[in-house]
Motif scaffolding. Sequence first.
Motif, mmCIF file in Angstrom:
data_model
loop_
_atom_site.group_PDB
_atom_site.id
_atom_site.type_symbol
_atom_site.label_atom_id
_atom_site.label_comp_id
_atom_site.label_asym_id
_atom_site.label_seq_id
_atom_site.Cartn_x
_atom_site.Cartn_y
_atom_site.Cartn_z
ATOM 1 N N THR A 41 9.126 8.789 64.984
ATOM 2 C CA THR A 41 8.659 9.949 65.348
ATOM 3 C C THR A 41 9.206 11.387 64.682
ATOM 4 O O THR A 41 8.679 12.416 65.088
ATOM 5 C CB THR A 41 9.528 10.180 66.848
ATOM 6 O OG1 THR A 41 10.837 10.005 66.780
ATOM 7 C CG2 THR A 41 9.115 9.061 68.058
ATOM 8 N N VAL A 42 10.160 11.436 63.692
ATOM 9 C CA VAL A 42 10.651 12.380 62.899
ATOM 10 C C VAL A 42 9.522 13.309 62.539
ATOM 11 O O VAL A 42 9.639 14.565 62.235
ATOM 12 C CB VAL A 42 11.789 11.958 62.226
ATOM 13 C CG1 VAL A 42 11.231 11.236 61.028
ATOM 14 C CG2 VAL A 42 12.437 13.097 61.619
ATOM 15 N N PHE A 43 8.648 12.502 61.904
ATOM 16 C CA PHE A 43 7.594 13.001 61.274
ATOM 17 C C PHE A 43 6.547 13.866 62.144
ATOM 18 O O PHE A 43 5.812 14.950 61.458
ATOM 19 C CB PHE A 43 6.680 12.286 60.322
ATOM 20 C CG PHE A 43 7.427 11.512 59.197
ATOM 21 C CD1 PHE A 43 7.287 12.360 58.030
ATOM 22 C CD2 PHE A 43 8.004 10.399 59.042
ATOM 23 C CE1 PHE A 43 8.061 12.103 56.742
ATOM 24 C CE2 PHE A 43 8.948 10.041 58.143
ATOM 25 C CZ PHE A 43 8.614 10.666 56.937
ATOM 26 N N LEU A 44 6.440 13.690 63.359
ATOM 27 C CA LEU A 44 5.947 14.337 64.329
ATOM 28 C C LEU A 44 6.270 15.781 64.357
ATOM 29 O O LEU A 44 5.674 16.746 64.501
ATOM 30 C CB LEU A 44 5.748 13.759 65.821
ATOM 31 C CG LEU A 44 5.003 12.612 65.834
ATOM 32 C CD1 LEU A 44 5.399 11.824 67.176
ATOM 33 C CD2 LEU A 44 3.847 12.455 65.565
ATOM 34 N N LYS A 45 7.733 15.970 63.994
ATOM 35 C CA LYS A 45 8.502 17.233 64.101
ATOM 36 C C LYS A 45 7.804 17.862 63.022
ATOM 37 O O LYS A 45 7.808 19.193 62.886
ATOM 38 C CB LYS A 45 9.817 16.911 64.074
ATOM 39 C CG LYS A 45 10.582 16.253 65.257
ATOM 40 C CD LYS A 45 11.975 16.198 65.351
ATOM 41 C CE LYS A 45 12.554 16.024 66.583
ATOM 42 N NZ LYS A 45 12.604 16.946 67.579
ATOM 43 N N ALA A 46 7.844 17.313 61.702
ATOM 44 C CA ALA A 46 7.313 17.970 60.545
ATOM 45 C C ALA A 46 6.038 18.388 60.759
ATOM 46 O O ALA A 46 5.740 19.688 60.428
ATOM 47 C CB ALA A 46 7.510 16.940 59.461
ATOM 48 N N ILE A 47 5.082 17.592 61.188
ATOM 49 C CA ILE A 47 3.841 18.097 61.510
ATOM 50 C C ILE A 47 3.657 19.297 62.421
ATOM 51 O O ILE A 47 2.895 20.229 62.097
ATOM 52 C CB ILE A 47 2.825 17.005 61.994
ATOM 53 C CG1 ILE A 47 2.763 15.626 61.094
ATOM 54 C CG2 ILE A 47 1.492 17.384 62.722
ATOM 55 C CD1 ILE A 47 2.121 14.695 61.827
ATOM 56 N N GLU A 76 8.398 22.127 63.051
ATOM 57 C CA GLU A 76 9.699 22.388 63.508
ATOM 58 C C GLU A 76 10.718 22.102 62.598
ATOM 59 O O GLU A 76 12.006 22.520 62.626
ATOM 60 C CB GLU A 76 10.056 21.302 64.701
ATOM 61 C CG GLU A 76 9.116 21.622 65.988
ATOM 62 C CD GLU A 76 9.191 20.493 67.014
ATOM 63 O OE1 GLU A 76 10.275 19.846 66.892
ATOM 64 O OE2 GLU A 76 8.274 20.353 67.895
ATOM 65 N N ILE A 77 10.395 21.370 61.375
ATOM 66 C CA ILE A 77 11.324 21.107 60.483
ATOM 67 C C ILE A 77 10.711 21.144 59.238
ATOM 68 O O ILE A 77 9.343 21.160 58.990
ATOM 69 C CB ILE A 77 12.129 19.566 60.525
ATOM 70 C CG1 ILE A 77 10.982 18.621 60.400
ATOM 71 C CG2 ILE A 77 13.057 19.558 61.725
ATOM 72 C CD1 ILE A 77 11.473 17.189 60.551
ATOM 73 N N ASP A 78 11.198 21.430 57.829
ATOM 74 C CA ASP A 78 10.751 21.442 56.911
ATOM 75 C C ASP A 78 10.779 20.032 55.705
ATOM 76 O O ASP A 78 9.926 19.700 54.973
ATOM 77 C CB ASP A 78 11.430 22.681 55.787
ATOM 78 C CG ASP A 78 11.374 23.725 56.670
ATOM 79 O OD1 ASP A 78 9.953 24.185 57.093
ATOM 80 O OD2 ASP A 78 12.312 24.427 56.798
ATOM 81 N N ALA A 79 11.851 19.369 56.015
ATOM 82 C CA ALA A 79 12.057 18.157 55.105
ATOM 83 C C ALA A 79 12.773 16.936 56.298
ATOM 84 O O ALA A 79 13.236 17.394 57.128
ATOM 85 C CB ALA A 79 12.938 18.312 54.188
ATOM 86 N N VAL A 80 12.328 15.935 55.540
ATOM 87 C CA VAL A 80 13.001 14.785 56.079
ATOM 88 C C VAL A 80 13.459 13.677 55.065
ATOM 89 O O VAL A 80 13.000 13.727 54.176
ATOM 90 C CB VAL A 80 11.844 13.944 56.878
ATOM 91 C CG1 VAL A 80 12.368 12.455 57.452
ATOM 92 C CG2 VAL A 80 10.846 14.716 57.754
ATOM 93 N N VAL A 81 14.936 13.420 55.387
ATOM 94 C CA VAL A 81 15.689 12.496 54.634
ATOM 95 C C VAL A 81 15.284 11.138 55.029
ATOM 96 O O VAL A 81 15.816 10.776 56.149
ATOM 97 C CB VAL A 81 17.022 13.046 54.356
ATOM 98 C CG1 VAL A 81 17.850 12.021 53.836
ATOM 99 C CG2 VAL A 81 17.232 14.476 54.115
#
Length: 344
Positions: A258-264, A267-272
Amino acid sequence: MTVKTTPKIGIIPGDPSGIGPELVAKLLAAPDVRARADILLIGDRHVFELGQQQTGKPFVMQEVSRDEDTPPSVFAPDDGFALHALHTIQPSEVSIATHSKASGQSTLRCLDRALDLIKNKAIDALVFAPLNKTSMHLAGIGHADELHYMAEKLEVRGYISELNTLDAMWTSRVTSHIALKDVADAITGARIERASFLIDQTLRRAGYENPRVAVAGLNPHAGDGGNFGTEEIEIIAPAVRAMADKGMTVTGPWPSDTVFLKAIAGEIDAVVTMYHDQGQIALKLLGFDRGVTVQGGLPVPVTTPAHGTAFDISGQNRAEVGAMKAAFVMAHRMVTHWNKDSEL
């Protein structure tokens, strides 16, 4: 802040047996490319000509240097593009869609010369068309991948990692080219912090003033409170807290599905991410033809398309240039915003 309005960007054609020469020809045909930077083509004239033949998109090359010990002094000829001519492979040795020692040697010699130009401060950034790891290993690269090869040549001692970006979404990895069965044992708080710091600093070098970083979990549902693994509780969450205490805008661990939904959603710029495919699958599904790999931790911007040499379509004028163009634009953006106060 150091602003370079006309950066000097080197371009090498990648593996001559793949789609690299085709991509270079298509990139240089874009009307805005020449306006963005002074471009130096580094490699064999006949390899660049091969791309022109494959695409039907001719361009003029003005030879500015053949001397491999002297950096070229001209990058913006009145007509066409500057060529730093090398002799790394014979035309008869270029076998389309085939792994070979000859192609690998050509790739490494072009890369070596580009790295020499970086060390001599003759170019501000490097964009390379896709390389082929099998051919490079046949040629004796001596490293798992090109990033570690480049880091050794450039005498980089700090933390390095491939970073991937698609439009406004970035990813980094805590582990990369290792077997999946070894991932859990390789995850440590220190590695999470290094991967997060690297992407934070690289984003700043790309013009982000306050990057928002989200750290993914390792296990399903980020461990579900310890029901599906304890790495989130014992390793990842403490690392996130430590980074937040140091002033980074970082949250997590988040479930990786689900974290990539935040990126889309912006809401965020990067995912580690914790391992290679955790981030790569998401990015390539979202835009395989636009993804860029940034060689994180090197002293200048070095970028390449996130896809490979595509032997299945090599020589057929079917390669999409979107990722190559995005790699060039990203290199230009990073040179323009490079902040030398934020050394990695």
